[in-house]
Design a protein around this motif. Structure first.
Motif, PDB file in Angstrom:
ATOM      1  N   PHE A 177       0.860  -1.181   0.000  1.00 44.00           N
ATOM      2  CA  PHE A 177       0.000   0.000   0.000  1.00 44.00           C
ATOM      3  C   PHE A 177       0.899   1.234   0.000  1.00 44.00           C
ATOM      4  O   PHE A 177       1.278   1.755   1.048  1.00 44.00           O
ATOM      5  CB  PHE A 177      -0.909  -0.006   1.226  1.00 44.00           C
ATOM      6  N   GLN A 178       1.224   1.698  -1.215  1.00 39.90           N
ATOM      7  CA  GLN A 178       2.240   2.729  -1.382  1.00 39.90           C
ATOM      8  C   GLN A 178       1.659   4.101  -1.713  1.00 39.90           C
ATOM      9  O   GLN A 178       2.105   5.115  -1.196  1.00 39.90           O
ATOM     10  CB  GLN A 178       3.213   2.309  -2.495  1.00 39.90           C
ATOM     11  N   SER A 179       0.667   4.156  -2.581  1.00 42.50           N
ATOM     12  CA  SER A 179       0.179   5.430  -3.097  1.00 42.50           C
ATOM     13  C   SER A 179      -0.532   6.241  -2.016  1.00 42.50           C
ATOM     14  O   SER A 179      -1.319   5.710  -1.219  1.00 42.50           O
ATOM     15  CB  SER A 179      -0.780   5.188  -4.268  1.00 42.50           C
ATOM     16  N   PHE A 180      -0.262   7.545  -2.009  1.00 43.38           N
ATOM     17  CA  PHE A 180      -0.836   8.469  -1.039  1.00 43.38           C
ATOM     18  C   PHE A 180      -0.570   7.972   0.382  1.00 43.38           C
ATOM     19  O   PHE A 180       0.491   7.428   0.656  1.00 43.38           O
ATOM     20  CB  PHE A 180      -2.319   8.695  -1.327  1.00 43.38           C
ATOM     21  N   THR A 181      -1.537   8.110   1.297  1.00 40.37           N
ATOM     22  CA  THR A 181      -1.319   7.730   2.698  1.00 40.37           C
ATOM     23  C   THR A 181      -2.376   6.710   3.090  1.00 40.37           C
ATOM     24  O   THR A 181      -3.510   7.063   3.421  1.00 40.37           O
ATOM     25  CB  THR A 181      -1.393   8.966   3.615  1.00 40.37           C
ATOM     26  N   SER A 182      -2.004   5.443   3.044  1.00 42.28           N
ATOM     27  CA  SER A 182      -2.970   4.366   3.267  1.00 42.28           C
ATOM     28  C   SER A 182      -3.480   4.308   4.699  1.00 42.28           C
ATOM     29  O   SER A 182      -4.507   3.683   4.960  1.00 42.28           O
ATOM     30  CB  SER A 182      -2.337   3.022   2.885  1.00 42.28           C
ATOM     31  N   THR A 183      -2.762   4.925   5.617  1.00 36.20           N
ATOM     32  CA  THR A 183      -3.185   4.905   7.014  1.00 36.20           C
ATOM     33  C   THR A 183      -4.033   6.126   7.374  1.00 36.20           C
ATOM     34  O   THR A 183      -4.324   6.353   8.541  1.00 36.20           O
ATOM     35  CB  THR A 183      -1.961   4.851   7.951  1.00 36.20           C
ATOM     36  N   TYR A 184      -4.436   6.900   6.366  1.00 32.79           N
ATOM     37  CA  TYR A 184      -5.218   8.104   6.595  1.00 32.79           C
ATOM     38  C   TYR A 184      -6.663   7.863   6.179  1.00 32.79           C
ATOM     39  O   TYR A 184      -6.935   7.346   5.100  1.00 32.79           O
ATOM     40  CB  TYR A 184      -4.638   9.266   5.791  1.00 32.79           C
ATOM     41  N   GLY A 185      -7.596   8.246   7.042  1.00 35.02           N
ATOM     42  CA  GLY A 185      -9.004   8.071   6.732  1.00 35.02           C
ATOM     43  C   GLY A 185      -9.492   6.663   7.035  1.00 35.02           C
ATOM     44  O   GLY A 185      -8.798   5.844   7.644  1.00 35.02           O
TER      45      GLY A 185
ATOM     46  N   VAL B 198       2.191  -7.760   4.269  1.00 35.29           N
ATOM     47  CA  VAL B 198       1.682  -6.470   3.797  1.00 35.29           C
ATOM     48  C   VAL B 198       2.668  -5.383   4.169  1.00 35.29           C
ATOM     49  O   VAL B 198       3.172  -5.343   5.303  1.00 35.29           O
ATOM     50  CB  VAL B 198       0.301  -6.156   4.400  1.00 35.29           C
ATOM     51  N   VAL B 199       2.947  -4.501   3.202  1.00 36.69           N
ATOM     52  CA  VAL B 199       3.786  -3.321   3.431  1.00 36.69           C
ATOM     53  C   VAL B 199       2.884  -2.095   3.348  1.00 36.69           C
ATOM     54  O   VAL B 199       2.167  -1.910   2.362  1.00 36.69           O
ATOM     55  CB  VAL B 199       4.913  -3.211   2.388  1.00 36.69           C
ATOM     56  N   ILE B 200       2.936  -1.269   4.393  1.00 36.79           N
ATOM     57  CA  ILE B 200       2.089  -0.082   4.465  1.00 36.79           C
ATOM     58  C   ILE B 200       2.972   1.154   4.463  1.00 36.79           C
ATOM     59  O   ILE B 200       3.821   1.326   5.346  1.00 36.79           O
ATOM     60  CB  ILE B 200       1.239  -0.085   5.753  1.00 36.79           C
ATOM     61  N   GLY B 201       2.781   2.034   3.479  1.00 35.67           N
ATOM     62  CA  GLY B 201       3.471   3.317   3.491  1.00 35.67           C
ATOM     63  C   GLY B 201       2.613   4.344   4.194  1.00 35.67           C
ATOM     64  O   GLY B 201       1.403   4.421   3.964  1.00 35.67           O
ATOM     65  N   GLY B 202       3.225   5.128   5.067  1.00 35.93           N
ATOM     66  CA  GLY B 202       2.426   6.101   5.811  1.00 35.93           C
ATOM     67  C   GLY B 202       3.232   7.267   6.336  1.00 35.93           C
ATOM     68  O   GLY B 202       4.448   7.169   6.524  1.00 35.93           O
ATOM     69  N   ARG B 203       2.544   8.361   6.540  1.00 36.62           N
ATOM     70  CA  ARG B 203       3.159   9.541   7.147  1.00 36.62           C
ATOM     71  C   ARG B 203       3.294   9.339   8.650  1.00 36.62           C
ATOM     72  O   ARG B 203       2.466   8.663   9.267  1.00 36.62           O
ATOM     73  CB  ARG B 203       2.295  10.772   6.878  1.00 36.62           C
ATOM     74  N   PRO B 204       4.291   9.957   9.288  1.00 37.52           N
ATOM     75  CA  PRO B 204       4.439   9.824  10.736  1.00 37.52           C
ATOM     76  C   PRO B 204       3.236  10.340  11.521  1.00 37.52           C
ATOM     77  O   PRO B 204       2.920   9.815  12.592  1.00 37.52           O
ATOM     78  CB  PRO B 204       5.687  10.667  11.046  1.00 37.52           C
ATOM     79  N   ASP B 205       2.566  11.364  10.964  1.00 35.09           N
ATOM     80  CA  ASP B 205       1.426  11.943  11.680  1.00 35.09           C
ATOM     81  C   ASP B 205       0.120  11.216  11.378  1.00 35.09           C
ATOM     82  O   ASP B 205      -0.950  11.676  11.793  1.00 35.09           O
ATOM     83  CB  ASP B 205       1.293  13.439  11.356  1.00 35.09           C
ATOM     84  N   CYS B 206       0.186  10.090  10.676  1.00 31.45           N
ATOM     85  CA  CYS B 206      -1.009   9.295  10.384  1.00 31.45           C
ATOM     86  C   CYS B 206      -0.864   7.884  10.954  1.00 31.45           C
ATOM     87  O   CYS B 206      -1.327   6.906  10.362  1.00 31.45           O
ATOM     88  CB  CYS B 206      -1.254   9.243   8.883  1.00 31.45           C
TER      89      CYS B 206
END
Length: 298
Positions: A87-95, A114-122
């Motif tokens: 899950f690379q595109s945009f921020t998968s841990t947001y919303g 599973v690999v999750i890409g995410g921002r630190p603040d999300c």
């Protein structure tokens, strides 16, 4: 076995003994707080999500359908392969939707992690709890977009969080029992070589298992491209030899328990304004190993 540093294949082999694994990108069409007005609009100045989202992710809805398309794409080149949902595109841990997306990915045949890409603040409590529960069923890797540990640079690139937020996210993600990695960018506007190496040193003091680093690219359609054309920011693109020497210095600072996933960005050539090297990742790694050998950097 790589004699210079722990590479990503070796790292995965420790977690999945005897398996050959390929990442399959998934685009859930998620948002980003730095785009929807929560923190800002337009995103980070260097970002163009299309530059790292494979073609098979467009025009196909649903996590499972994209993963199946990815398997068909890679199976033509590689046999006997198993897969990681990425899950690379945009921020998968947001919303909303993270739990359902994870369930769909983990239920797809031949998906082993599973690999999750995410921002630190999300990566708040609710998100980490969802990821932790998923981690009880299969390995979950969290790739945290840190980029740099210098607050002045984070403000300059409109990142929307500070370095302390990144450090806290790394510590909390690792404490949740998740495989924790970071994403870094070398050559951000205003950063010196010393500042970049300070970020490497800071990251290596934290509970991270892997580092993915690449050089800054000016991409068409990004805010950075517009800013460069207007003369609002100056970029001194790396020459391949300069970046090669820098990566040698980086390798010398990374302890052997931390894996290095990659050193090079691979955006589609038609999207890259600068630098235009026309060097594939494996070619760069070959050059890097030769240079490390000259340095006796085993």
């Amino acid at each position: 076995m790589n004699p210079y540093y722990k590479d990503y294949a070796e790292y995965l082999a420790e977690i999945f003994p005897g398996k050959k694994l390929q990442k399959l990108s998934v685009n859930t069409g998620g948002g980003c707080p730095n785009r929807d007005g929560t923190l800002g609009a337009g995103g980070c100045i260097y970002c163009n999500n299309r530059s790292f989202t494979p073609a098979y992710c467009f025009g196909i809805s649903g996590v499972r359908a994209q993963l199946e398309a990815g398997k068909r794409f890679f199976r033509r080149k590689y046999r006997d392969m198993e897969y990681l949902a990425y899950f690379q595109s945009f921020t998968s841990t947001y919303g909303s939707g993270l739990a359902a997306n994870l369930d769909e990915a983990m239920a797809t045949e031949e998906i082993r992690g599973v690999v999750i890409g995410g921002r630190p603040d999300c990566l708040g409590d609710e998100v980490l709890d969802i990821l932790r529960r998923a981690g009880e069923m299969m390995p979950i890797f969290v790739e945290i977009g840190v980029e740099t540990l210098h607050d002045a640079t984070l403000a300059r690139i409109h990142r929307g969080h500070d370095a302390a937020t990144a450090v806290k996210a790394i510590e909390r993600t690792a404490a949740a029992g998740l495989h924790t990695g970071v994403h870094l960018i070398a050559g951000l506007p205003g950063e010196t070589r010393e500042m970049m190496l300070e970020t490497i040193d800071g990251i290596c003091c934290l509970p991270v298992e892997s580092i993915k680093m690449h050089h800054l690219q000016v991409l068409r359609g990004s805010q950075l491209h517009v800013m460069v054309e207007r003369g609002e920011v100056e970029i001194a693109p790396w020459k391949p030899e300069e970046y090669l020497e820098f990566c040698c210095d980086v390798v010398a600072r990374i302890p052997e328990h931390i894996a290095v996933e990659r050193f090079l960005a691979q955006a589609p050539p038609e999207m890259v304004v600068a630098p235009r090297w026309n060097i594939r990742n494996y070619e760069f790694v070959h050059r890097l190993h030769k240079q490390l050998d000259l340095r006796n950097a085993h």
